[in-house]
Design an enzyme around this catalytic site. Structure first.
Site, PDB file in Angstrom:
ATOM      1  N   GLU A  56       0.322 -17.701  -9.083  1.00 22.34           N
ATOM      2  CA  GLU A  56       1.070 -16.754  -9.909  1.00 22.34           C
ATOM      3  C   GLU A  56       2.565 -16.775  -9.633  1.00 22.34           C
ATOM      4  O   GLU A  56       3.332 -16.205 -10.417  1.00 22.34           O
ATOM      5  CB  GLU A  56       0.536 -15.336  -9.685  1.00 22.34           C
ATOM      6  CG  GLU A  56      -0.886 -15.137 -10.187  1.00 22.34           C
ATOM      7  CD  GLU A  56      -1.372 -13.712 -10.053  1.00 22.34           C
ATOM      8  OE1 GLU A  56      -2.357 -13.371 -10.702  1.00 22.34           O
ATOM      9  OE2 GLU A  56      -0.759 -12.943  -9.283  1.00 22.34           O
ATOM     10  N   CYS A  64      -6.218  -6.683  -7.282  1.00 21.30           N
ATOM     11  CA  CYS A  64      -5.966  -6.153  -5.938  1.00 21.30           C
ATOM     12  C   CYS A  64      -5.328  -7.198  -5.023  1.00 21.30           C
ATOM     13  O   CYS A  64      -4.800  -6.851  -3.962  1.00 21.30           O
ATOM     14  CB  CYS A  64      -7.265  -5.631  -5.328  1.00 21.30           C
ATOM     15  SG  CYS A  64      -8.591  -6.837  -5.255  1.00 21.30           S
ATOM     16  N   HIS A  65      -5.327  -8.471  -5.426  1.00 19.81           N
ATOM     17  CA  HIS A  65      -4.705  -9.519  -4.608  1.00 19.81           C
ATOM     18  C   HIS A  65      -3.187  -9.411  -4.582  1.00 19.81           C
ATOM     19  O   HIS A  65      -2.537 -10.041  -3.748  1.00 19.81           O
ATOM     20  CB  HIS A  65      -5.115 -10.906  -5.118  1.00 19.81           C
ATOM     21  CG  HIS A  65      -4.701 -11.177  -6.539  1.00 19.81           C
ATOM     22  ND1 HIS A  65      -5.449 -10.751  -7.615  1.00 19.81           N
ATOM     23  CD2 HIS A  65      -3.629 -11.823  -7.051  1.00 19.81           C
ATOM     24  CE1 HIS A  65      -4.845 -11.131  -8.740  1.00 19.81           C
ATOM     25  NE2 HIS A  65      -3.744 -11.775  -8.432  1.00 19.81           N
ATOM     26  N   ASN A  85     -12.364  -2.452  -4.649  1.00 23.61           N
ATOM     27  CA  ASN A  85     -12.303  -2.912  -6.033  1.00 23.61           C
ATOM     28  C   ASN A  85     -13.519  -3.784  -6.369  1.00 23.61           C
ATOM     29  O   ASN A  85     -13.753  -4.803  -5.725  1.00 23.61           O
ATOM     30  CB  ASN A  85     -11.008  -3.710  -6.246  1.00 23.61           C
ATOM     31  CG  ASN A  85     -10.961  -4.402  -7.600  1.00 23.61           C
ATOM     32  OD1 ASN A  85     -11.579  -3.961  -8.552  1.00 23.61           O
ATOM     33  ND2 ASN A  85     -10.205  -5.493  -7.661  1.00 23.61           N
ATOM     34  N   TYR A 135       0.835  -1.197   0.000  1.00 25.04           N
ATOM     35  CA  TYR A 135       0.000   0.000   0.000  1.00 25.04           C
ATOM     36  C   TYR A 135       0.874   1.254   0.000  1.00 25.04           C
ATOM     37  O   TYR A 135       0.570   2.232  -0.678  1.00 25.04           O
ATOM     38  CB  TYR A 135      -0.921  -0.007   1.223  1.00 25.04           C
ATOM     39  CG  TYR A 135      -1.825  -1.214   1.267  1.00 25.04           C
ATOM     40  CD1 TYR A 135      -2.933  -1.307   0.429  1.00 25.04           C
ATOM     41  CD2 TYR A 135      -1.576  -2.273   2.140  1.00 25.04           C
ATOM     42  CE1 TYR A 135      -3.767  -2.427   0.452  1.00 25.04           C
ATOM     43  CE2 TYR A 135      -2.396  -3.394   2.175  1.00 25.04           C
ATOM     44  CZ  TYR A 135      -3.487  -3.464   1.329  1.00 25.04           C
ATOM     45  OH  TYR A 135      -4.297  -4.562   1.354  1.00 25.04           O
TER      46      TYR A 135
END
Length: 292
Positions: free
Chosen positions: A291, A264-265, A256, A233
Site C-alpha cells: 500500500e 486493522c493492518h 477484528n 492506537y
C-alpha cells in the site's frame, strides 16, 4: 448458490456473471497466486533487500517480463519497488505523504487515484443466526476463509494463521455451520481481488457481527483510513474522545473478524514498530509495503 438478503446490492445477474468468470479463471489464477504468495514469503523471510529482477526471475523460474507482470497483476507494483518499500525505514511512518515517484510511476497514475476504502455497512447482531455459510478461496496473500449469514458478512480470515471454521464455531456455537458459497462470499472475494488495484465497482458490503458498540466504533474509524494512511492506537483513542482508551482500542483492533476489508493492518504502535497482527506481523509488513 445460496442467496442472502442484503441492502443495496447489484442485480443477481452481476453475481452469476462474476461467479462463472471467477470459476473459469481459477485454473489460471490459483497457481499464480500460490507462486506469488510463496515468493513474497521468501523475499521477507530471507531478507532479500538487494534482490534484482534477474535473481528474482531465476528463483521463480519465469522470464523477467513474466515476473514483472505477476507483481503488477495482483499488487499493481513492480517487484523491486515492493522490496524497497518492504524494507524502507519509513514503512511505518504515520502521517507520511504519498510515495515519491519512481521510474515505475507516471504522473497520470499519481493523479488518477482509485477509491481509497470500501463502503462497509457494519452492524451488530445479538442472536446467533440459524445458519452460517463459509467457503475458502485462493488468494495471493494466503487462502482466505469467508463466512456469512442472512444478515451479512461475518468473517474473513487467513487459513494459514488460524483455522477459520474453528473461530466461526466459537463465535456462533448455536448456529448450523455449512460449507457453501453465497453471493456475498463472491462479492467479498471480488473486493479482495481488486483491493490493491482499485479495479471494478464494488457495492456496499454488509457486515453483521457479534460485537460491542465500542468495537464497532473502532472498526468504523478503521474503514475511513485511506490506502497507505496509517494511524496509532493512541490516535484512534483520541478520535473516539478519550486518549486513555488506547488499550481498549488495541483489543478492538485485534479482535477484528474481517481482515483487509476492515483494515486493522494500518494501525501501528506509537513507537513506529509494525507491531502484532492476528494473521502474522510478516503479513502486516507485506500489506504496508504493497500500500505504500
Amino acid at each position: 448458490m445460496k442467496g442472502v438478503h442484503v441492502n443495496r446490492q447489484t442485480p443477481f445477474v452481476f453475481f452469476v456473471t462474476f461467479v462463472h468468470q471467477m470459476e473459469a479463471d481459477f485454473s489460471y489464477q490459483s497457481p499464480r497466486m500460490e507462486l506469488l504468495f510463496k515468493t513474497l514469503k521468501w523475499m521477507l523471510d530471507s531478507q532479500q533487500i538487494g534482490v534484482t529482477i534477474e535473481e528474482l526471475s531465476k528463483h521463480l523460474g519465469l522470464g523477467e517480463w513474466e515476473t514483472q507482470h505477476l507483481f503488477q497483476e495482483y499488487l499493481e507494483k513492480d517487484p523491486i519497488r515492493f522490496v524497497q518499500d518492504a524494507f524502507s525505514p519509513s514503512l511505518t511512518q504515520v502521517g507520511r505523504q504519498q510515495a515519491q515517484l519512481s521510474i515505475f510511476d507516471s504522473l497520470d497514475e499519481m493523479h488518477d487515484v482509485p477509491p481509497t476504502h470500501l463502503d462497509l455497512d457494519i452492524r451488530i447482531i445479538e442472536e446467533s443466526p440459524e445458519e452460517v455459510y463459509y467457503s475458502i478461496y485462493p488468494y495471493f496473500l494466503g487462502n482466505v476463509f469467508i463466512a456469512s449469514h442472512e444478515s451479512g458478512l461475518c468473517q474473513v480470515t487467513f487459513e494459514d494463521s488460524e483455522v477459520g471454521s474453528i473461530r466461526l464455531k466459537k463465535t456462533f456455537p448455536k448456529s448450523m455451520i455449512r460449507e457453501e458459497r453465497t453471493e456475498l462470499h463472491e462479492l467479498a472475494y471480488q473486493a479482495l481481488m481488486s483491493y490493491f488495484t482499485g479495479t471494478g465497482a464494488i457495492p456496499v458490503i454488509p457486515i453483521a457481527v457479534k460485537a460491542t458498540s465500542f468495537q464497532v466504533r473502532v472498526w468504523n474509524e478503521l474503514q475511513l483510513l485511506g490506502k497507505s494512511e496509517l494511524t496509532t492506537y493512541g490516535a484512534l483513542a483520541q478520535k473516539l474522545g478519550d486518549p486513555n482508551l488506547s488499550r481498549a482500542v488495541g483489543s478492538a483492533v485485534g479482535s477484528n473478524p474481517v481482515a483487509l476489508l476492515i483494515p486493522c493492518h494500518r494501525v501501528l504502535h506509537h513507537s513506529g514498530k509494525i507491531g502484532s497482527f492476528r494473521w502474522g506481523s510478516w503479513r502486516k509488513q507485506w500489506l504496508l509495503a504493497i500500500e505504500k
